[in-house]
Design a protein around this motif. Structure first.
Motif, PDB file in Angstrom:
ATOM      1  N   ILE A  89     -13.587 -11.185  -6.189  1.00  0.00           N
ATOM      2  CA  ILE A  89     -12.546 -11.102  -4.988  1.00  0.00           C
ATOM      3  C   ILE A  89     -13.064 -10.111  -4.005  1.00  0.00           C
ATOM      4  O   ILE A  89     -12.847 -10.313  -2.851  1.00  0.00           O
ATOM      5  N   GLY A  90     -13.294  -8.915  -4.469  1.00  0.00           N
ATOM      6  CA  GLY A  90     -13.988  -8.398  -3.316  1.00  0.00           C
ATOM      7  C   GLY A  90     -13.239  -7.221  -2.921  1.00  0.00           C
ATOM      8  O   GLY A  90     -13.772  -6.134  -2.178  1.00  0.00           O
ATOM      9  N   ILE A  91     -12.009  -7.245  -2.862  1.00  0.00           N
ATOM     10  CA  ILE A  91     -11.016  -5.944  -2.379  1.00  0.00           C
ATOM     11  C   ILE A  91     -10.262  -5.685  -3.427  1.00  0.00           C
ATOM     12  O   ILE A  91      -9.890  -6.497  -4.368  1.00  0.00           O
ATOM     13  N   GLU A  92      -9.480  -4.444  -3.329  1.00  0.00           N
ATOM     14  CA  GLU A  92      -9.091  -3.930  -4.350  1.00  0.00           C
ATOM     15  C   GLU A  92      -7.623  -4.760  -4.586  1.00  0.00           C
ATOM     16  O   GLU A  92      -6.780  -5.199  -3.837  1.00  0.00           O
ATOM     17  N   SER A  93      -6.826  -4.578  -5.824  1.00  0.00           N
ATOM     18  CA  SER A  93      -5.694  -5.082  -6.292  1.00  0.00           C
ATOM     19  C   SER A  93      -4.409  -4.638  -5.138  1.00  0.00           C
ATOM     20  O   SER A  93      -4.375  -3.845  -4.463  1.00  0.00           O
ATOM     21  N   THR A  94      -3.578  -5.572  -4.960  1.00  0.00           N
ATOM     22  CA  THR A  94      -2.247  -5.397  -4.518  1.00  0.00           C
ATOM     23  C   THR A  94      -1.490  -4.415  -5.182  1.00  0.00           C
ATOM     24  O   THR A  94      -1.482  -4.522  -6.338  1.00  0.00           O
ATOM     25  N   VAL A  95      -0.953  -3.274  -4.598  1.00  0.00           N
ATOM     26  CA  VAL A  95       0.210  -2.429  -5.443  1.00  0.00           C
ATOM     27  C   VAL A  95       1.398  -2.668  -5.141  1.00  0.00           C
ATOM     28  O   VAL A  95       1.601  -2.369  -3.713  1.00  0.00           O
ATOM     29  N   VAL A  96       2.153  -2.769  -6.131  1.00  0.00           N
ATOM     30  CA  VAL A  96       3.635  -2.924  -5.827  1.00  0.00           C
ATOM     31  C   VAL A  96       4.348  -1.703  -6.453  1.00  0.00           C
ATOM     32  O   VAL A  96       4.038  -1.544  -8.024  1.00  0.00           O
ATOM     33  N   ASP A  97       5.132  -1.141  -5.666  1.00  0.00           N
ATOM     34  CA  ASP A  97       5.934   0.024  -6.431  1.00  0.00           C
ATOM     35  C   ASP A  97       7.436  -0.554  -6.972  1.00  0.00           C
ATOM     36  O   ASP A  97       8.164  -1.236  -6.029  1.00  0.00           O
ATOM     37  N   LEU A  98       7.725  -0.685  -8.133  1.00  0.00           N
ATOM     38  CA  LEU A  98       8.679  -1.087  -8.713  1.00  0.00           C
ATOM     39  C   LEU A  98       9.588   0.028  -9.418  1.00  0.00           C
ATOM     40  O   LEU A  98      10.643  -0.295 -10.074  1.00  0.00           O
ATOM     41  N   SER A  99       9.511   1.363  -8.956  1.00  0.00           N
ATOM     42  CA  SER A  99       9.939   2.258  -9.634  1.00  0.00           C
ATOM     43  C   SER A  99      11.408   2.600  -8.934  1.00  0.00           C
ATOM     44  O   SER A  99      11.978   3.565  -9.420  1.00  0.00           O
ATOM     45  N   SER A 100      11.569   2.249  -7.662  1.00  0.00           N
ATOM     46  CA  SER A 100      13.063   2.230  -7.228  1.00  0.00           C
ATOM     47  C   SER A 100      13.800   1.068  -6.897  1.00  0.00           C
ATOM     48  O   SER A 100      12.986  -0.051  -7.236  1.00  0.00           O
ATOM     49  N   LYS A 101      14.854   0.812  -6.612  1.00  0.00           N
ATOM     50  CA  LYS A 101      15.645  -0.258  -6.265  1.00  0.00           C
ATOM     51  C   LYS A 101      14.889  -1.371  -5.464  1.00  0.00           C
ATOM     52  O   LYS A 101      14.944  -2.551  -6.014  1.00  0.00           O
ATOM     53  N   ARG A 102      14.580  -0.892  -4.361  1.00  0.00           N
ATOM     54  CA  ARG A 102      13.966  -1.940  -3.460  1.00  0.00           C
ATOM     55  C   ARG A 102      12.362  -1.967  -3.843  1.00  0.00           C
ATOM     56  O   ARG A 102      11.511  -0.759  -3.547  1.00  0.00           O
ATOM     57  N   ALA A 103      11.610  -2.937  -4.365  1.00  0.00           N
ATOM     58  CA  ALA A 103      10.285  -3.243  -4.277  1.00  0.00           C
ATOM     59  C   ALA A 103       9.671  -2.794  -2.950  1.00  0.00           C
ATOM     60  O   ALA A 103      10.002  -3.183  -2.006  1.00  0.00           O
ATOM     61  N   ARG A 104       8.256  -1.898  -3.038  1.00  0.00           N
ATOM     62  CA  ARG A 104       7.654  -1.755  -1.975  1.00  0.00           C
ATOM     63  C   ARG A 104       6.072  -2.011  -2.116  1.00  0.00           C
ATOM     64  O   ARG A 104       5.628  -1.853  -3.012  1.00  0.00           O
ATOM     65  N   ILE A 105       5.516  -2.518  -1.230  1.00  0.00           N
ATOM     66  CA  ILE A 105       4.018  -2.700  -1.047  1.00  0.00           C
ATOM     67  C   ILE A 105       3.327  -1.375  -0.799  1.00  0.00           C
ATOM     68  O   ILE A 105       3.514  -0.883   0.401  1.00  0.00           O
ATOM     69  N   LEU A 106       2.665  -0.821  -1.751  1.00  0.00           N
ATOM     70  CA  LEU A 106       1.925   0.325  -1.249  1.00  0.00           C
ATOM     71  C   LEU A 106       0.516   0.076  -0.952  1.00  0.00           C
ATOM     72  O   LEU A 106      -0.193   0.975  -0.168  1.00  0.00           O
ATOM     73  N   ARG A 107      -0.036  -1.275  -1.399  1.00  0.00           N
ATOM     74  CA  ARG A 107      -1.505  -1.442  -0.807  1.00  0.00           C
ATOM     75  C   ARG A 107      -1.625  -2.960  -0.581  1.00  0.00           C
ATOM     76  O   ARG A 107      -1.203  -3.543  -1.784  1.00  0.00           O
ATOM     77  N   PRO A 108      -1.686  -3.656   0.436  1.00  0.00           N
ATOM     78  CA  PRO A 108      -1.817  -5.098   0.418  1.00  0.00           C
ATOM     79  C   PRO A 108      -3.137  -5.353  -0.198  1.00  0.00           C
ATOM     80  O   PRO A 108      -4.002  -4.309  -0.301  1.00  0.00           O
ATOM     81  N   GLY A 109      -2.974  -6.760  -0.773  1.00  0.00           N
ATOM     82  CA  GLY A 109      -4.377  -6.906  -1.713  1.00  0.00           C
ATOM     83  C   GLY A 109      -4.458  -8.659  -1.811  1.00  0.00           C
ATOM     84  O   GLY A 109      -3.582  -9.306  -1.144  1.00  0.00           O
ATOM     85  N   PRO A 110      -5.225  -8.776  -2.852  1.00  0.00           N
ATOM     86  CA  PRO A 110      -5.316 -10.163  -3.074  1.00  0.00           C
ATOM     87  C   PRO A 110      -3.888 -11.234  -3.374  1.00  0.00           C
ATOM     88  O   PRO A 110      -3.919 -12.363  -2.809  1.00  0.00           O
ATOM     89  N   ILE A 111      -3.225 -10.591  -4.025  1.00  0.00           N
ATOM     90  CA  ILE A 111      -1.913 -11.103  -4.358  1.00  0.00           C
ATOM     91  C   ILE A 111      -0.923 -10.993  -2.988  1.00  0.00           C
ATOM     92  O   ILE A 111      -0.499  -9.731  -2.837  1.00  0.00           O
ATOM     93  N   ASP A 112      -0.596 -12.269  -2.367  1.00  0.00           N
ATOM     94  CA  ASP A 112       0.138 -12.000  -1.295  1.00  0.00           C
ATOM     95  C   ASP A 112       1.648 -11.534  -1.291  1.00  0.00           C
ATOM     96  O   ASP A 112       2.260 -11.889  -2.218  1.00  0.00           O
ATOM     97  N   VAL A 113       2.148 -10.860  -0.277  1.00  0.00           N
ATOM     98  CA  VAL A 113       3.499 -10.378  -0.149  1.00  0.00           C
ATOM     99  C   VAL A 113       4.532 -11.381  -0.552  1.00  0.00           C
ATOM    100  O   VAL A 113       5.535 -11.418  -1.194  1.00  0.00           O
ATOM    101  N   ASP A 114       4.144 -12.645   0.125  1.00  0.00           N
ATOM    102  CA  ASP A 114       5.174 -13.487   0.129  1.00  0.00           C
ATOM    103  C   ASP A 114       5.324 -14.063  -1.155  1.00  0.00           C
ATOM    104  O   ASP A 114       6.564 -14.667  -1.651  1.00  0.00           O
ATOM    105  N   ALA A 115       3.935 -14.393  -2.066  1.00  0.00           N
ATOM    106  CA  ALA A 115       4.213 -14.797  -3.200  1.00  0.00           C
ATOM    107  C   ALA A 115       5.037 -13.827  -4.172  1.00  0.00           C
ATOM    108  O   ALA A 115       5.605 -14.261  -5.164  1.00  0.00           O
TER     109      ALA A 115
END
Ligand code: AMP
Ligand code: MG
Length: 337
Positions: free
Chosen positions: A172-198
């Motif tokens: 893949i060549g770039i780092e993982s997508t990082v999603v923060d699920l520690s609070s009520k609203r999920a947040r993207i901390l780093r965009p990556g190969p798994i798309d935000v829309d997915a």
């Protein structure tokens, strides 16, 4: 000490012994090479921070083989379970409330931990043999270009490099997508190969996309360490353009581009258009395919950087899918304080 390993069963069993003795080893993942150690051994984790010269306030991702190991280190909620079912093993990291078994050094004292299950067969094999979670940040000195080939680790760390398992170039060549699920609203901390829309399709909610934070201050914990403005930096200055057309217009009209400036393009370029400028050209893909660009991005950036050019020029990609993730790296790699 042996530092170069292949992927034979004999080599992997040596590598497992090194890890179980509390030492660090660079391993291939499907994203980039990781600098792995036993995640629950605070002394081993300290060696990773030291080798990378990583600030203590930038927490590590723990790599797990399955849901049982996930539950050992954190408390996945229903949202996490749905994302795990959809995307693991694969390049998605979840930030979740941590369990006490995780030493504070791994999480920089945060009450959350980042966790993912990698898809790379070699990393999975090692995880299964070690039978314990492994922390594995990218195997490069902090803030520098990530490694996508075994030789990049030797290039970065020199003769005294940590042991490396050569599993070939990463897919893949770039780092993982990082999603923060520690609070009520999920947040993207780093965009990556798994798309935000997915991800939002699975969660059934829009994700928050926070702004980058600024540079890393060793004495403060940034609001979210994954949101640093400056990262992935080559030694030569990188200048980015909003698209290919802007780069072409600049090359044609700008009189003062220094000779030996490197121009990185998405696909091959007719260099004949720029005859007398003394520019050097490299392309990220034969066809301009965004996944291929992502796969080659860090390797090309490193290769260009080895020539110590006065400048590196590169256009952003169309801002969708993995293109957005490459753009995130380009923006951070070109960021100036
Ligand atoms: P890397 O060093 O390439 O493995 O990147 C790991 C990323 O995950 C960094 O951007 C970290 O800041 C981020 N990260 C790890 N743990 C946490 C956490 N508990 N909360 C927020 N971000 C995290
Ligand atoms: Mg990194």
């Amino acid at each position: 000490m042996q530092r170069d390993f292949g992927v034979s069963p004999e080599d992997l069993s040596c590598v497992v012994k090194i890890l179980l003795s509390g030492q660090i080893v660079a391993l291939p993942t499907e994203t980039v090479y990781g600098l792995a150690c036993l995640a629950l051994d605070e002394f081993a984790v300290a060696k990773v921070y030291k080798a990378k010269q990583r600030p203590a306030n930038d927490p590590l991702i723990i790599h797990v083989s399955d849901l049982r190991e996930t539950k050992l280190v954190c408390r996945p909620d229903q949202r996490a379970i749905s994302l795990i079912e959809a995307f693991w093993p694969g390049p998605l990291t979840l930030v979740l409330p941590k369990n006490r078994i995780v030493p504070p050094i791994v999480t920089s004292g945060l009450s959350t931990v980042a966790v993912r299950s990698p898809a790379h067969p070699v990393f999975r094999k090692v995880l299964n043999l070690v039978n314990a979670p492994l922390a594995a940040p990218s195997a490069n000195p902090f803030g520098k270009v990530s490694p996508t080939k075994a030789e990049h680790i030797k290039q970065s760390f020199g003769d005294e490099h940590p042991p490396v398992v050569n599993g070939g170039p990463t897919q893949i060549g770039i780092e993982s997508t990082v999603v923060d699920l520690s609070s009520k609203r999920a947040r993207i901390l780093r965009p990556g190969p798994i798309d935000v829309d997915a991800i939002s399709a699975i969660l059934g909610e829009e994700l928050e996309i926070p702004k980058v934070n600024g540079t890393c201050d060793k004495f403060k914990t940034p609001l979210s360490p994954g949101l640093l403005a400056k990262h992935y930096q080559p030694e030569s200055p990188l200048q980015i353009f909003s698209n290919n057309e802007d780069l072409m217009a600049y090359l044609k009209s700008e009189p003062s581009i220094p000779a030996a400036t490197y121009v990185i393009t998405h696909s091959p370029l007719n260099e004949i258009c720029f005859p007398s400028k003394g520019l050097k050209f490299m392309h990220l893909s034969e066809t301009g395919n965004p996944a291929e660009i992502a796969k080659n991005f860090f390797a090309i950036l490193r290769e260009v950087d080895t020539h110590s050019p006065p400048r590196i020029l590169c256009p952003l990609l169309p801002d969708t899918g993995i293109g957005s993730a490459v753009n995130d790296r380009l923006r951070k790699a070109s960021y100036k304080d």
